[in-house]
Design an enzyme around this catalytic site. Structure first.
Site, PDB file in Angstrom:
ATOM      1  N   LYS A 181      -6.786   2.037   0.006  1.00 28.43           N
ATOM      2  CA  LYS A 181      -6.423   2.968   1.072  1.00 28.43           C
ATOM      3  C   LYS A 181      -7.667   3.386   1.880  1.00 28.43           C
ATOM      4  CE  LYS A 181      -1.991   3.121   0.283  1.00 28.43           C
ATOM      5  NZ  LYS A 181      -1.792   1.815  -0.383  1.00 28.43           N
TER       6      LYS A 181
HETATM    7  C1  PLP Z   1       3.969   2.917   1.567  1.00 27.89           C
HETATM    8  C2  PLP Z   1       3.441   3.259   0.211  1.00 27.89           C
HETATM    9  N1  PLP Z   1       3.978   4.297  -0.439  1.00 27.89           N
HETATM   10  C3  PLP Z   1       3.550   4.689  -1.647  1.00 27.89           C
HETATM   11  C4  PLP Z   1       2.542   4.005  -2.282  1.00 27.89           C
HETATM   12  C5  PLP Z   1       2.123   4.437  -3.642  1.00 27.89           C
HETATM   13  O1  PLP Z   1       0.823   4.867  -3.692  1.00 27.89           O
HETATM   14  P1  PLP Z   1       0.114   5.108  -5.093  1.00 27.89           P
HETATM   15  O2  PLP Z   1      -0.373   3.777  -5.569  1.00 27.89           O
HETATM   16  O3  PLP Z   1      -1.011   6.051  -4.772  1.00 27.89           O
HETATM   17  O4  PLP Z   1       1.121   5.709  -6.011  1.00 27.89           O
HETATM   18  C6  PLP Z   1       1.929   2.922  -1.646  1.00 27.89           C
HETATM   19  C7  PLP Z   1       0.836   2.218  -2.320  1.00 27.89           C
HETATM   20  O5  PLP Z   1       0.263   1.275  -1.966  1.00 27.89           O
HETATM   21  C8  PLP Z   1       2.404   2.530  -0.372  1.00 27.89           C
HETATM   22  O6  PLP Z   1       1.876   1.484   0.264  1.00 27.89           O
END
Ligand code: PLP
Length: 376
Positions: A181
């Site tokens: 990210k």
């Molecule tokens: C659109 C979206 N939502 C949620 C997430 C979940 O993030 P996390 O890995 O921090 O739980 C991601 C992760 O890549 C994502 O791309």
């Protein structure tokens, strides 16, 4: 690997801050988390932030805090990472997908009203690739139907549209600090909120519903903790916060770098047969999280494989959630239900994209891609 898919932007000052934290007493939730939360709220111009361990945790906690539970329905998009819909399942509710805009991949606000039933409690839009959904329309629909909004802003930290930023119109919004990210602590997340009541609940539910966390208990007159609400173990640590605090100062500079690189990509790929790009709406400032393009579905997997074989890191964002085996077998979803999301899922290719990518590397990527497309 000639061109890696992603490089994080953790710099000397972040490592220094981490080192300082590691030499301190509290490496779990404490002062650094508080500093990070305040800085994050100020950047987004939202009243409250709660640091957690992932965006998945942020989505889950937000849904729970807004009263979503067993028997409820949440309207969302199949064009996202599985975390989005899984968080609805974590809350005991049912994901109800609506199809996306064919040219952006974002939830199509025009499809929401016909998906609303008596059981609908919330709308969960995802700001795909870094472009905000049409939050003005989604917010108007939510207000008219007394629904909550939880934004999945995992891609959209820097996004603006029609003068609105990520997290500004939703009751809550989830952000990710996963390894790829725009700011990262390896794993990590944050949930923002507008209501003090929701904020106070989130602060408790991220740590088992405990009335005080360890750093609040330490160094004061001894007091037992109590548990008055049911919660989870999702609290951000000072280690994560120490890595994030200084990265926040570079958000805008890094966005400017990505904006320049984006232009170079577009210039190099201009007029190339067989590719198209997701649209960016007038009045939208994309967070430019992912550089994704679309190729012919029958060529997509070969393009991914050949790029990877040539030493270029690639990914596909996303295969639609409703076509995942678990969703098909347990929730009754079938191919053909959301044609726009399926079309995007069959043609999407994500190329390397990050602030320290060089124009020469972009030329390597685009040159290789052009050769692959010409070889078919
Ligand atoms: C659109 C979206 N939502 C949620 C997430 C979940 O993030 P996390 O890995 O921090 O739980 C991601 C992760 O890549 C994502 O791309």
């Amino acid at each position: 690997m000639k061109v890696d898919f992603f490089h994080h932007n953790i710099a000397a000052q972040d490592r220094k801050a981490l080192d300082k934290t590691l030499r301190g007493l509290f490496i779990s939730t404490g002062g650094e988390v508080k500093v990070f939360e305040e800085k994050f709220s100020a950047y987004l111009q939202v009243p409250y932030t709660v640091g957690v361990t992932s965006a998945t945790a942020a989505l889950h906690l937000a849904l729970e805090a807004l009263g979503v539970g067993k028997g409820d329905e949440v309207i969302t998009t199949p064009m996202s990472f599985i975390a989005t819909a899984n968080s609805i399942l974590h809350a005991g509710a049912k994901p109800v997908f609506v199809d996306v805009e064919p040219d952006t991949g974002n939830m199509d606000a025009a499809n929401i009203e016909k998906a609303i039933t008596k059981k609908t409690k919330a709308i969960l839009p995802v700001h795909l690739y870094g472009q905000l959904c049409d939050m003005k329309s989604i917010s108007a629909i939510a207000k008219a139907n007394k629904l909550k909004i939880v934004e999945d802003a995992a891609h959209a930290l820097e996004a603006k549209r029609d003068g609105i930023g990520a997290g500004q119109l939703g009751d809550a919004a989830a952000f990710s600090f996963y390894a790829t990210k725009n700011i990262t602590s390896g794993e990590g997340g944050a949930v923002t909120a507008h209501s003090k009541k929701v904020y106070e609940l989130l602060r408790k539910t991220r740590t088992h519903g405990m009335s005080r966390d360890a750093s609040e208990r330490y160094g004061r007159a001894f007091a037992h903790y109590d548990m008055d609400v049911y919660g989870w173990k999702y609290n951000m640590s000072n280690i994560q916060a120490a890595l994030l605090i200084n990265q926040m100062d570079r958000i805008e500079t890094n966005l400017k770098k990505r904006q320049k690189l984006w232009k170079i990509y577009l210039k190099e790929l201009q007029g190339v047969d067989g590719i198209s790009f997701p649209a960016i709406r007038d009045g939208a400032r994309s967070a430019m999280h992912l550089f994704t393009l679309w190729v012919a579905p029958k060529r997509r997997d070969a393009v991914l494989r050949k790029l990877q074989d040539a030493g270029i890191g690639v990914s596909a964002h996303f295969l639609p959630i409703h076509l995942m085996r678990y969703y098909r077998e347990n929730l009754g979803f079938k191919k053909g239900m959301f044609p726009n999301a399926e079309a995007i899922g069959s043609k999407t290719v994500t190329l390397p994209f990050y602030p320290d990518l060089t124009p020469a590397q972009i030329k390597t990527v685009t040159g290789t891609l052009k050769d692959i497309l010409a070889s078919f």
